[in-house]
Design a protein around this motif. Structure first.
Motif, mmCIF file in Angstrom:
data_model
loop_
_atom_site.group_PDB
_atom_site.id
_atom_site.type_symbol
_atom_site.label_atom_id
_atom_site.label_comp_id
_atom_site.label_asym_id
_atom_site.label_seq_id
_atom_site.Cartn_x
_atom_site.Cartn_y
_atom_site.Cartn_z
ATOM 1 N N THR A 78 -17.002 -4.426 -49.600
ATOM 2 C CA THR A 78 -16.007 -5.318 -48.998
ATOM 3 C C THR A 78 -16.657 -6.675 -48.768
ATOM 4 O O THR A 78 -17.783 -6.762 -48.279
ATOM 5 N N TRP A 79 -15.922 -7.731 -49.136
ATOM 6 C CA TRP A 79 -16.403 -9.097 -48.950
ATOM 7 C C TRP A 79 -15.829 -9.680 -47.663
ATOM 8 O O TRP A 79 -14.656 -9.466 -47.336
ATOM 9 N N HIS A 80 -16.660 -10.459 -46.964
ATOM 10 C CA HIS A 80 -16.232 -11.075 -45.712
ATOM 11 C C HIS A 80 -16.515 -12.577 -45.744
ATOM 12 O O HIS A 80 -17.463 -13.031 -46.395
ATOM 13 N N HIS A 137 -10.935 -17.916 -48.887
ATOM 14 C CA HIS A 137 -11.153 -16.728 -48.058
ATOM 15 C C HIS A 137 -9.830 -16.077 -47.660
ATOM 16 O O HIS A 137 -9.743 -14.849 -47.552
ATOM 17 N N ARG A 138 -8.801 -16.881 -47.440
ATOM 18 C CA ARG A 138 -7.491 -16.292 -47.132
ATOM 19 C C ARG A 138 -6.982 -15.463 -48.320
ATOM 20 O O ARG A 138 -6.476 -14.348 -48.136
ATOM 21 N N LEU A 139 -7.132 -16.005 -49.519
ATOM 22 C CA LEU A 139 -6.680 -15.266 -50.703
ATOM 23 C C LEU A 139 -7.537 -14.022 -50.952
ATOM 24 O O LEU A 139 -7.026 -12.984 -51.387
ATOM 25 N N LEU A 140 -8.817 -14.114 -50.655
ATOM 26 C CA LEU A 140 -9.683 -12.941 -50.809
ATOM 27 C C LEU A 140 -9.341 -11.848 -49.797
ATOM 28 O O LEU A 140 -9.469 -10.654 -50.095
ATOM 29 N N LEU A 179 -0.702 -19.639 -49.535
ATOM 30 C CA LEU A 179 -1.333 -20.949 -49.367
ATOM 31 C C LEU A 179 -0.454 -21.904 -48.558
ATOM 32 O O LEU A 179 -0.965 -22.766 -47.840
ATOM 33 N N HIS A 180 0.869 -21.733 -48.691
ATOM 34 C CA HIS A 180 1.794 -22.632 -47.994
ATOM 35 C C HIS A 180 2.224 -22.076 -46.636
ATOM 36 O O HIS A 180 3.185 -22.576 -46.048
ATOM 37 N N SER A 181 1.511 -21.079 -46.170
ATOM 38 C CA SER A 181 1.805 -20.488 -44.859
ATOM 39 C C SER A 181 0.512 -20.438 -44.052
ATOM 40 O O SER A 181 -0.522 -20.930 -44.493
ATOM 41 N N ASP A 182 0.599 -19.820 -42.876
ATOM 42 C CA ASP A 182 -0.616 -19.630 -42.082
ATOM 43 C C ASP A 182 -1.091 -18.178 -42.150
ATOM 44 O O ASP A 182 -1.878 -17.725 -41.317
ATOM 45 N N LYS A 183 -0.621 -17.457 -43.154
ATOM 46 C CA LYS A 183 -0.991 -16.054 -43.284
ATOM 47 C C LYS A 183 -2.495 -15.915 -43.518
ATOM 48 O O LYS A 183 -3.078 -16.669 -44.293
ATOM 49 N N TYR A 184 -3.089 -14.975 -42.829
ATOM 50 C CA TYR A 184 -4.512 -14.643 -42.897
ATOM 51 C C TYR A 184 -5.415 -15.689 -42.236
ATOM 52 O O TYR A 184 -6.636 -15.522 -42.243
ATOM 53 N N VAL A 185 -4.843 -16.731 -41.668
ATOM 54 C CA VAL A 185 -5.672 -17.741 -41.003
ATOM 55 C C VAL A 185 -6.455 -17.102 -39.857
ATOM 56 O O VAL A 185 -7.682 -17.251 -39.751
ATOM 57 N N GLN A 186 -5.745 -16.402 -38.986
ATOM 58 C CA GLN A 186 -6.415 -15.790 -37.843
ATOM 59 C C GLN A 186 -7.357 -14.671 -38.269
ATOM 60 O O GLN A 186 -8.436 -14.497 -37.684
ATOM 61 N N THR A 187 -6.984 -13.926 -39.293
ATOM 62 C CA THR A 187 -7.846 -12.847 -39.782
ATOM 63 C C THR A 187 -9.181 -13.389 -40.245
ATOM 64 O O THR A 187 -10.247 -12.854 -39.906
#
Length: 220
Positions: free
Chosen positions: A40-42, A105-108, A159-167
């Motif tokens: 798993t990549w972080h 990193h969000r896309l990963l 990319l056009h949202s804030d999804k995975y930002v907090q993660t």
């Protein structure tokens, strides 16, 4: 057969991260009859304050590390040779840039949910270091995403949202709290850490030693 849990703290902008992974891959290939690994990549950002437009890579490295032109040339020579030994080609002939890697990193993180994380990570490494793609340009980045079989439009919506930002931020904070300040760092079974772009022989030795230690603890 022994199965390892391997967490890799890494940045796509880090050349030693791809060298280290390719050498780990070689080591696991040589040990395939004895052990396997779930990888798993972080996220880790080498340059979290880098503006979106990025910066010429040679200029960036000379500024960040106070390198002379001769030292920069020597670093590139060493990196190219390390890449060849690991089975990866670094291209130093064209214009290269350092970018802010947060969106990567969000896309990963999303790719991990789709069981495509390592494929996307390696495709990003190749796009950035070999093909000299500017991954801060949306279409170039989305083409890389699509090349590994992930949905391009779903990636665009991320990319056009804030999804995975907090993660991503939470993961970065977690590994900082664990004391990780450089990449790559390979964490084996949540206990053992190997830092840097180590040669494959070093990974083989470490994995065998860890396996022996854990077997000894089980038998005790």
């Amino acid at each position: 057969m022994k199965n390892f849990k391997i967490d890799i703290v890494s940045d796509v902008m880090c050349p030693w991260c791809v060298v280290g992974y390719k050498n780990l891959e070689t080591a696991l290939g040589q040990l395939k009859d004895e052990m396997s690994a779930d990888i798993t990549w972080h996220p880790f950002e080498l340059n979290p304050d880098m503006p979106l437009e990025g910066q010429d890579l040679n200029e960036h490295l000379m500024q960040k590390y106070n390198l002379s032109e001769e030292q920069g040339d020597e670093n590139r020579k060493n990196m190219f040779e390390a890449g060849l030994r690991a089975g990866f080609t670094f291209n130093f002939d064209g214009e290269r840039i350092m970018i802010n890697s947060f969106d990567l990193h969000r896309l990963l993180t999303w790719a991990r949910e789709e069981d495509k994380q390592t494929e996307l990570k390696l495709a990003m490494f190749e796009a950035h270091f070999t093909d000299l793609k500017y991954l801060n340009q949306e279409e170039a980045l989305l083409d890389v995403v699509e090349s590994v079989g992930l949905d391009k439009e779903q990636a665009r919506s991320i990319l056009h949202s804030d999804k995975y930002v907090q993660t991503v931020r939470q993961e970065q904070d977690r590994f900082k709290q664990l004391g990780i300040t450089s990449v790559p760092t390979f964490i084996i079974n949540d206990k053992y850490a190997i830092s840097g772009g180590q040669p494959s022989d070093s990974f083989i030795q470490a994995l065998k030693q860890i396996s022996e230690e854990e077997e000894a603890k089980q038998d005790a």
